[in-house]
Design an enzyme around this catalytic site. Sequence first.
Site, short mmCIF file in Angstrom:
data_model
loop_
_atom_site.label_atom_id
_atom_site.label_comp_id
_atom_site.label_asym_id
_atom_site.label_seq_id
_atom_site.Cartn_x
_atom_site.Cartn_y
_atom_site.Cartn_z
N MET A 174 -15.55 6.49 -45.46
CA MET A 174 -15.65 6.75 -46.91
C MET A 174 -14.37 6.36 -47.62
O MET A 174 -13.88 7.07 -48.50
CB MET A 174 -15.95 8.25 -47.16
CG MET A 174 -17.26 8.70 -46.58
SD MET A 174 -17.49 10.47 -46.62
CE MET A 174 -16.51 11.02 -45.24
N LYS A 218 -28.87 10.49 -51.45
CA LYS A 218 -28.65 10.15 -52.85
C LYS A 218 -29.72 9.18 -53.31
O LYS A 218 -30.00 8.19 -52.65
CB LYS A 218 -27.32 9.40 -52.96
CG LYS A 218 -26.15 10.28 -53.19
CD LYS A 218 -24.94 9.39 -53.38
CE LYS A 218 -23.70 10.13 -52.95
NZ LYS A 218 -22.51 9.36 -53.03
N ASP A 220 -31.12 11.60 -44.47
CA ASP A 220 -30.44 11.09 -45.66
C ASP A 220 -30.26 9.59 -45.63
O ASP A 220 -30.77 8.90 -44.76
CB ASP A 220 -29.15 11.86 -45.98
CG ASP A 220 -28.31 12.08 -44.76
OD1 ASP A 220 -28.25 11.15 -43.95
OD2 ASP A 220 -27.72 13.17 -44.63
#
Length: 480
Positions: free
Chosen positions: A389, A276, A254
């Site tokens: 995050m 993403k 990823d």
Amino acid sequence: MDYLPIFQKIHNQPCLIVGGGTVAARKADLFIKAGAKVTVIAPALKQEMKHHLSRGWITWVWGEFTEALMQEVPRPLLVISATDNQAVNLAVYAYCQQVGIPVNVADQTEYCDFILPGIVERGPMTIAVSTGGRSPVLARLMKSRLETQIPHGFAKATELVGQYRQAVKDKIADPEGRKQFWETLLNGVFLDKAVQGDGAEAEQILQNKLALDSQVEYQAQGEVYLIGAGPGDPELMTFKALRLLQQADVVVYDRLVADEIVDMARREAERIYVGKRDRWHRMPQTKITQLLLALAQQGKKVARLKGGDPYLFGRGAEEVELLAEHGIAYQVVPGITAATGCAAYADFPLTHRDYAHSVALVTGHEQAGAEEIDYARLANSGDTMVFYMGLKNVQKIQQGLMAHGVSPSLPAAIIENGTRPNQKVTVTTLGELAQTIAHLQIRPPALLVVGEVLKVRQKITELKRAAAQKKLPAELKVAI
Ligand code: SAH
């Protein structure tokens, strides 16, 4: 890549060297070693080339290079021009271009159709190094690094493996089965023994395995390697991570995984990106997990690369659960998590005798329906607080901590792209954290660190500055 590395067969083929000096002789060495029929065109030969001649390794055509002289030599497969007369070098180059023979003018990349790499040799195992003509010195440096790192025993080991290639082919018909045979053998004690010069024992291990493997029908066994790829710098991967990555048939990775790391997989390995593409398009976790399962069920070795550590905010456990449920073999390889990577590369510790005795790794990304972060507990813990995050909820984090008595003047840092070449560290205070992030338009991946330990960074920065000052000549000191 500006040049395609290939290994050309020149055994018994005519090759030409123009020039009789030291450089020409060194190039001739290579041609001779690879078994070519070497012709040398030169008006005179220096010592080294004379030596080649006396051994019968070269044929000497006396004279200065001319097109007419080329009629007297067999059409060469490759040509090297290494004279100190540039007019001659250029004539050789022009001639070769015209008749379509690949040519190399020594030390002049602009007149080279091919270049000769630096070579590390371990018997039949040959490693070629090139910087595409940019820096011969750097290429030499890399070559000497490889020389020290690759044991000479690889020569014998390669010979031994080569001797059995056909026998293994005869006994194990399935190509996948053969691949598995060699992979297991070469990843085991066999290679250690062979490299250490214990050839007889290595050979016995090989023969035993061959006897066993050739009796059973080969069945591809899928396996998943859940690999922590670290926070960015490829050198932060573990040896195990690299080894498993390089034996994978498929790599699933990823966004947080650096391209250089994905590039370390085998060239023929399939690569599947599941990160993403933009804010809205991302393969849902359940789909990724299903994909891993499906690939493993097809008998593939799957490297699932995750940023940092797979078991720290990596949803690694969800992937393992499904594999375990279906009886698929897996291995989890821990990785350096963003917190430890960023701390090391940004010059602050996570714990310190004077400042913090514990660390909290906290996710700032609150899942819908999940419990909120316990700010009251965090505020009273004395922990160094590391938020993963945390960008989106920074306001909430800041207020949550301050509402429970954490001082707004407590140092806070934002580390963007930690351990990568574009790492950026911003130090502020808890009270200013949200505002700083908004003002600097900070983008993920970024880690938020709050705690007294950041004072250590300040101190180290000051010490470095003072040391640099001391080294400077007096007249420059004022400038800093
Ligand atoms: N499993 C990972 C964390 C995944 S969650 C690990 O162990 O590191 C993703 C978050 O990790 C990002 O939003 C960011 O907060 C942090 N992160 C990961 N890599 C980072 C990096 N190179 N620099 C700063 N933060 C990073």
